[in-house]
Scaffold this motif. Structure first.
Motif, mmCIF file in Angstrom:
data_model
loop_
_atom_site.group_PDB
_atom_site.id
_atom_site.type_symbol
_atom_site.label_atom_id
_atom_site.label_comp_id
_atom_site.label_asym_id
_atom_site.label_seq_id
_atom_site.Cartn_x
_atom_site.Cartn_y
_atom_site.Cartn_z
ATOM 1 N N MET B 1 0.831 -1.218 0.000
ATOM 2 C CA MET B 1 0.000 0.000 0.000
ATOM 3 C C MET B 1 0.856 1.256 0.000
ATOM 4 O O MET B 1 1.875 1.325 0.684
ATOM 5 C CB MET B 1 -0.896 -0.013 1.232
ATOM 6 N N LYS B 3 2.268 4.614 1.039
ATOM 7 C CA LYS B 3 2.315 5.243 2.350
ATOM 8 C C LYS B 3 1.971 6.723 2.208
ATOM 9 O O LYS B 3 2.731 7.485 1.607
ATOM 10 C CB LYS B 3 3.717 5.074 2.927
ATOM 11 N N SER B 4 0.822 7.088 2.739
ATOM 12 C CA SER B 4 0.398 8.469 2.614
ATOM 13 C C SER B 4 0.295 9.090 3.997
ATOM 14 O O SER B 4 0.011 8.411 4.971
ATOM 15 C CB SER B 4 -0.955 8.527 1.908
ATOM 16 N N LYS B 5 0.569 10.383 4.087
ATOM 17 C CA LYS B 5 0.484 11.034 5.389
ATOM 18 C C LYS B 5 -0.454 12.225 5.333
ATOM 19 O O LYS B 5 -0.202 13.267 5.903
ATOM 20 C CB LYS B 5 1.871 11.462 5.831
ATOM 21 N N SER B 6 -1.508 12.065 4.616
ATOM 22 C CA SER B 6 -2.459 13.150 4.477
ATOM 23 C C SER B 6 -3.207 13.369 5.776
ATOM 24 O O SER B 6 -3.368 12.456 6.575
ATOM 25 C CB SER B 6 -3.448 12.816 3.363
ATOM 26 N N ALA B 7 -3.664 14.584 5.984
ATOM 27 C CA ALA B 7 -4.441 14.890 7.175
ATOM 28 C C ALA B 7 -5.923 14.635 6.941
ATOM 29 O O ALA B 7 -6.746 14.962 7.761
ATOM 30 C CB ALA B 7 -4.232 16.343 7.567
ATOM 31 N N TYR B 8 -6.267 14.041 5.828
ATOM 32 C CA TYR B 8 -7.664 13.818 5.505
ATOM 33 C C TYR B 8 -7.961 12.335 5.394
ATOM 34 O O TYR B 8 -7.056 11.521 5.232
ATOM 35 C CB TYR B 8 -8.023 14.529 4.192
ATOM 36 N N SER B 9 -9.216 12.006 5.452
ATOM 37 C CA SER B 9 -9.584 10.609 5.424
ATOM 38 C C SER B 9 -9.408 10.026 4.031
ATOM 39 O O SER B 9 -9.332 10.744 3.034
ATOM 40 C CB SER B 9 -11.035 10.446 5.870
ATOM 41 N N GLU B 10 -9.328 8.704 4.003
ATOM 42 C CA GLU B 10 -9.219 8.018 2.715
ATOM 43 C C GLU B 10 -10.574 8.002 2.032
ATOM 44 O O GLU B 10 -11.601 8.056 2.683
ATOM 45 C CB GLU B 10 -8.793 6.579 2.963
ATOM 46 N N GLY B 12 -13.903 6.669 0.544
ATOM 47 C CA GLY B 12 -14.717 5.501 0.844
ATOM 48 C C GLY B 12 -15.008 4.735 -0.432
ATOM 49 O O GLY B 12 -14.341 4.918 -1.447
ATOM 50 N N LYS B 13 -16.012 3.889 -0.361
ATOM 51 C CA LYS B 13 -16.352 3.113 -1.553
ATOM 52 C C LYS B 13 -17.079 4.007 -2.557
ATOM 53 O O LYS B 13 -17.913 4.820 -2.177
ATOM 54 C CB LYS B 13 -17.268 1.955 -1.167
ATOM 55 N N ARG B 43 -15.993 21.676 -8.030
ATOM 56 C CA ARG B 43 -16.391 20.558 -7.182
ATOM 57 C C ARG B 43 -16.019 19.206 -7.796
ATOM 58 O O ARG B 43 -16.432 18.163 -7.304
ATOM 59 C CB ARG B 43 -17.888 20.621 -6.890
ATOM 60 N N GLU B 73 -25.244 9.906 -5.992
ATOM 61 C CA GLU B 73 -25.049 10.970 -4.986
ATOM 62 C C GLU B 73 -24.472 12.223 -5.650
ATOM 63 O O GLU B 73 -24.871 13.341 -5.341
ATOM 64 C CB GLU B 73 -24.096 10.522 -3.874
ATOM 65 N N GLN B 77 -26.049 15.957 -6.010
ATOM 66 C CA GLN B 77 -25.337 17.160 -5.597
ATOM 67 C C GLN B 77 -25.280 18.177 -6.734
ATOM 68 O O GLN B 77 -25.462 19.371 -6.521
ATOM 69 C CB GLN B 77 -23.904 16.808 -5.176
#
Lengths: 589, 182
Positions: B1, B3-10, B12-13, B43, B73, B77
């Motif tokens: 995988m 290696k990421s160090k982002s401050a945000y979530s991964e 989703g599906k 966006r 979705e 939007q």
């Protein structure tokens, strides 16, 4: 027929008819005709700032604390580009701002004239709407419409760009009464469907693990909405948690309040969000700082979302019931329903939710906001707590910058009234708090206004101390000085192997001398023993103060939803710190 | 995988992406197209084709037809965000395979080739309401109205027959029968 006015006069006639009392701004070539006209309109006071970003944040602070739209004047080119951060900030946090900008004369637009920029182009994505007015006869209508757009539906910033020649030209003025229709957000004023309301009440009756999750929408709806939230919570006996921008809608020291939720929210609030079977979101937007990884967010609950903005529904989280409504009107219908048709709800429901409350009390026992205090060095949390204790009996307005201090303020300062916390939630703008405090003090003369600041943030807009001095605004800048960009340092410690890359500020100014240089008062506290007296001294000074509170450099902000974990596995502080963060988890802060 | 160090979530599906035609009625004023297009780019929504023209001269209403794709979705939007724009009057959304909706795209083809190939090319286009709008000894320009995928196909087939230039509009859409979108 009819008198004619110059464009500049029309601007002021509009402002007068909109009952504007204060304008924040900075003059320049392309707005000079408007500034020339200022002298003829005594009811409007202009607050000269030191940078247009400051004008914007001041207007935001003014709007948030007074519930009136904030108005600003800026010149073309750099004046506008400097205002962009503040406009974006207001857009993210739904703050009504009317920005009036000068533009180069119509015939020079598009020629790369001096101080020209594509103002409407640049500000299009950071305003609800903007206008370039090329005909003086459109000016009055446009400005009135601008106020209407800014203040109705989900509020937000708007911009009216007026070329210099239009400011000189003569045109007619007619005030068309603002009819405040709330249709500007795609139908936010639709009547609440009674079926939806019945369904919501039914869900509330069936739930054994309910929670209210309220946000800035309740504050924006007005003080009445905050009153109704309190009523609803006591009518139902449900627990309530709040987002950062919603703090104050419900009293922070009430036992039914679980504290703020989210990344640095309390253990009980986040666990309750995770384990609930019914989540009622009123005026919040399932921001990513709240939900963490969406797929694992509150897996067992039915979710209800009440928002004035239809596009907020389903944007981040799928919900089971949505109601498009102003928070206040929904709360009104809901409290009425509980008062009239379901009088016995509170008593009959006590049994059902008693296990839930027991569980919540268990989580509470963790005392997730606790920290290890010290006799030798001031802990930042302790400083905020003392500030709260020493100011809670006054009607105090708090602004913050962005970072650790902001979270400590949100955790340890208990807000009991709406419109008392002004903080940059969505955009996270360092440098917000000082100019916002300027705006708050203008709107609330005689009140105590404190900017809980970090030394890094506050240096970004420090020049506005000069504004505070000029206008004799006794704002208090309470700096939790740890010499680091604290939140950056914390993330580097947890995620980047303590590689504190560029997060230490060498050569900080002497804040006491800096205050004195601005003609303000500087106070420094270095020991816990002197903290209280120095805070009292700060409160008593009737002048702007910079309070340099030297705090523990290494303190981290806990609790924290750590990387890659769901809401029910929070880090509680130093005792958990040794736990390793998985690689996968590092992406999820 | 990675290696990421982002401050945000991964992420989703992701849901299944669908093609939709979004029709937007807007005030024909300065910058309105930029607002609509800026919303899409800002966006991260997709635009496959875009058609816009004023349809009501008196009220200055333009009709914008956008072909886009996204999860249900995202499509929802897009509609809600468009509705929020001040100059937008109404927004309609049709699935591309909705039988109740007419979709048409117009294309101009210039074919430069031998007489024989020219005739072949004309014959192929016949099915698609073709009109010869210009001709010379060596070439002709033909106009066809058809579905997007039919025009895609035509481009493929006409290629070897001397297709020298293609110009096509985006899709326009309208409901079948007497029903009008309100």
């Amino acid at each position: 027929m009819g008198k004619v006015f110059s464009g500049a006069e029309i601007v002021f006639k509009c402002l007068e008819d909109q009952k504007v009392k204060h304008v924040f701004g900075y003059p320049g070539g392309a707005v000079l005709p408007i500034y020339d006209e200022l002298k003829n309109h005594k009811s409007i006071k202009h607050i000269l700032v030191r940078h247009e970003q400051g004008a914007g944040h001041a207007a935001e602070g003014y709007a948030r604390s007074s519930r009136k739209p904030g108005v600003m004047f800026v010149t073309s080119g750099p004046g506008v580009t400097n205002a962009v951060t503040a406009l974006t900030d207001a857009y993210m946090d739904s703050i009504p701002i009317v920005c009036i900008s000068g533009q180069v004369p119509t015939h020079l637009i598009g020629t790369d004239a001096f101080q020209e920029c594509d103002t409407t182009g640049i500000t299009r994505p950071c305003t609800k709407h903007n206008w370039l007015v090329k005909d003086v006869n459109d000016l009055a209508n446009t400005i009135h419409k601008a106020f209407e757009v800014a203040t109705t539906g989900r509020p937000g910033p708007v911009l009216v760009d007026i070329p210099k020649d239009v400011q000189f030209k003569k045109g007619k003025y007619k005030f068309k009464k603002n009819n405040l229709n709330k249709t500007f957000n795609g139908g936010g004023n639709k009547k609440i469907n009674s079926k939806h309301l019945d369904q919501l009440i039914k869900m509330m009756k069936q739930s054994s693990r309910p929670i209210f999750y309220t946000g800035g929408g309740v504050i924006n709806s007005g003080p009445e909405a905050s009153k109704l939230v309190r009523e609803l919570v006591s009518l139902t006996g449900f627990p309530i948690t709040s987002t950062l921008t919603g703090l104050g809608a419900y009293p922070g020291d009430d036992p039914q309040f679980l504290g703020m939720l989210g990344m640095h929210g309390t253990y009980e609030a986040n666990n309750a969000m995770h384990d609930c079977d019914l989540m009622i979101n009123i005026g919040a937007r399932f921001d990513d700082r709240i939900t963490g990884k969406v797929d694992e967010f509150s897996p067992k609950s039915k979710k209800v979302h009440i928002d004035i903005d239809p596009s907020s529904i389903g944007k981040n989280v799928k919900v089971d019931l949505s109601i498009i409504s102003d928070a206040g009107s929904l709360l009104k219908s809901l409290t009425t329903a509980f008062k009239e048709k379901n009088k016995n709800f509170l008593n009959s429901n006590k049994q059902k939710t008693s296990n839930w409350w027991k569980k919540i009390e268990k989580w509470r026992e963790k005392r997730s906001l606790n920290f290890i205090n010290s006799d030798t060095v001031i802990k930042p949390q302790h400083a905020v707590k003392r500030l709260y204790e020493l100011t809670k009996n006054k009607d105090t307005f708090i602004t913050t910058e962005v970072g650790q201090h902001q979270m400590w303020a949100a955790q340890h300062y208990k807000f009991n009234k709406p419109n008392r916390l002004m903080t940059s939630g969505g955009l996270g703008t360092m440098g917000y708090g000082l100019p916002a405090a300027v705006g708050v003090q203008i709107a609330n003369p005689g009140k105590l206004v404190i900017d809980i600041a970090g030394e890094a943030s506050v240096l970004m807009t420090m020049q506005e101390m000069s504004t505070a001095a000029q206008h004799r605004l006794p704002i208090k800048i309470f700096i939790l000085n740890n010499q680091y960009m604290g939140m950056v340092r914390q993330w580097q410690e947890l995620l980047h192997e303590k590689n504190y890359s560029e997060s230490y500020t060498a050569a900080l100014p002497d804040f006491v001398k800096l205050a004195e240089a601005y003609g303000c008062v500087g106070i420094r506290a270095t020991k816990p023993s002197e903290l209280d007296n120095k805070i009292k001294e700060m409160i008593d000074v009737d002048k702007p103060v910079i309070f340099d509170c030297e705090v523990d450099k290494g303190e981290n902000c806990y609790p924290m939803i750590p990387s890659g974990k769901p809401h029910n596995e929070m880090l509680l502080g130093s005792r958990d710190e040794k736990e390793e963060v998985s690689d996968e988890g590092k992406t999820l802060v | 995988m990675k290696k990421s160090k982002s401050a945000y979530s991964e992420p989703g599906k992701f849901g299944r992406s669908e093609h939709h035609i979004i029709v937007v009625w807007v005030d024909n004023e300065t910058g309105v197209l930029a607002r609509v297009v800026g919303l899409f780019s800002g966006r991260g929504y997709n635009i496959e084709s875009l058609t816009v023209a004023e349809v009501d001269k008196k009220k200055h209403i333009s009709r914008i037809t956008i072909v886009t794709s996204g999860t249900p979705e995202v499509i929802e939007q897009i509609k809600l965000q468009l509705t929020k724009l001040i100059p937008v009057h109404k927004v309609a959304d049709f699935k591309r395979n909705d039988p109740k909706i007419l979709f048409k795209e117009l294309a101009l083809f210039k074919v430069v080739s031998s007489k024989k190939n020219q005739e072949k090319a004309k014959k192929i286009c016949k099915k698609y309401n073709s009109i010869i709008v210009d001709k010379s000894k060596k070439s002709f320009v033909i106009q066809v109205t058809a579905l997007r995928r039919e025009i895609d196909k035509l481009i493929e087939v006409l290629g070897p027959l001397g297709l020298a230039s293609t110009s096509r509009t985006g899709a326009v859409a309208m409901t079948r029968g007497s029903r009008v979108f309100k």
